[in-house]
Enzyme design. Structure first.
Site, PDB file in Angstrom:
ATOM      1  CB  CYS A   1      -0.913  -0.038   1.225  1.00  0.00           C
ATOM      2  SG  CYS A   1      -1.807   1.500   1.529  1.00  0.00           S
TER       3      CYS A   1
ATOM      4  CB  CYS B   1       0.268   1.732   4.225  1.00  0.00           C
ATOM      5  SG  CYS B   1      -1.460   1.223   4.092  1.00  0.00           S
TER       6      CYS B   1
END
Length: 190
Positions: A72, A75
């Site tokens: 991600c 993230c």
């Protein structure tokens, strides 16, 4: 056909040697510069340093659960800010990291209806979810929410989904679909 003098050949060799040295020096500088620019904080490191979920639910401190994945990009982008926030608030807030690619966390993924990451769940001291935030959030927004969490006040930036999100779909659905309101249109009525 022209013939080069020995002095000209030596000059070319010196020039080529200097070009090679400069190229090597620039390559080393580039590699070192890129290494320093990349985040020294990895999601794996944050996960390893996080409070285990069982402990967070029982130690009487409020908690921030982050559902994440190593792939991600949002993230990854938030990792340095999350490390700083953990450093600032770690004494008063549990920081819990749950990797959505680990099937161990499937019950929590379903409980908190994680369908995009990063997905943050704010838990009060009793371990009850009081707010959620989805997507990449500015550090200031997260800090403001953590201040409110510690003060046991309403979180000003809860239920927001304004940031970048990586889509995520749980690998399975709940065993009892009748309790899932997202699936009400697929129920067969006789």
């Amino acid at each position: 056909m022209s013939v080069s003098s020995p002095e000209a050949n030596t000059g070319k060799r010196v020039r080529n040697f200097l070009i090679v040295l400069v190229a090597i020096a620039l390559s080393v500088a580039l590699v070192l510069g890129l290494r320093n620019q990349t985040s020294a904080v990895s999601l794996t490191h944050l996960d390893e340093e996080s409070v285990p979920l069982e402990v967070a639910l029982s130690n009487g401190k409020p908690s921030l659960i982050e559902f994440y994945a190593n792939w991600c990009t949002s993230c990854q982008a938030m990792a340095p800010d999350m490390a700083q926030l953990k450093q600032e608030y770690g004494e008063s807030v549990n920081f819990v990291m749950l990797n959505v690619d680990n099937s161990k966390w499937l019950p929590e993924i379903l409980t908190y209806r994680v369908d995009g990451i990063p997905h943050f769940v704010f838990l009060n001291k009793a371990g009850e979810a009081i707010a959620q935030s989805i997507g990449e959030q500015p550090r200031m927004v997260m800090a403001t929410n953590l201040d409110a969490l510690v003060a046991e006040s309403p979180l000003p930036y809860a239920q927001r989904s304004s940031g970048q999100v990586s889509k995520f779909t749980a690998p399975v659905t709940p065993a009892d679909n009748a309790d899932d309101p997202r699936l009400h249109s697929s129920q067969v009525v006789n």
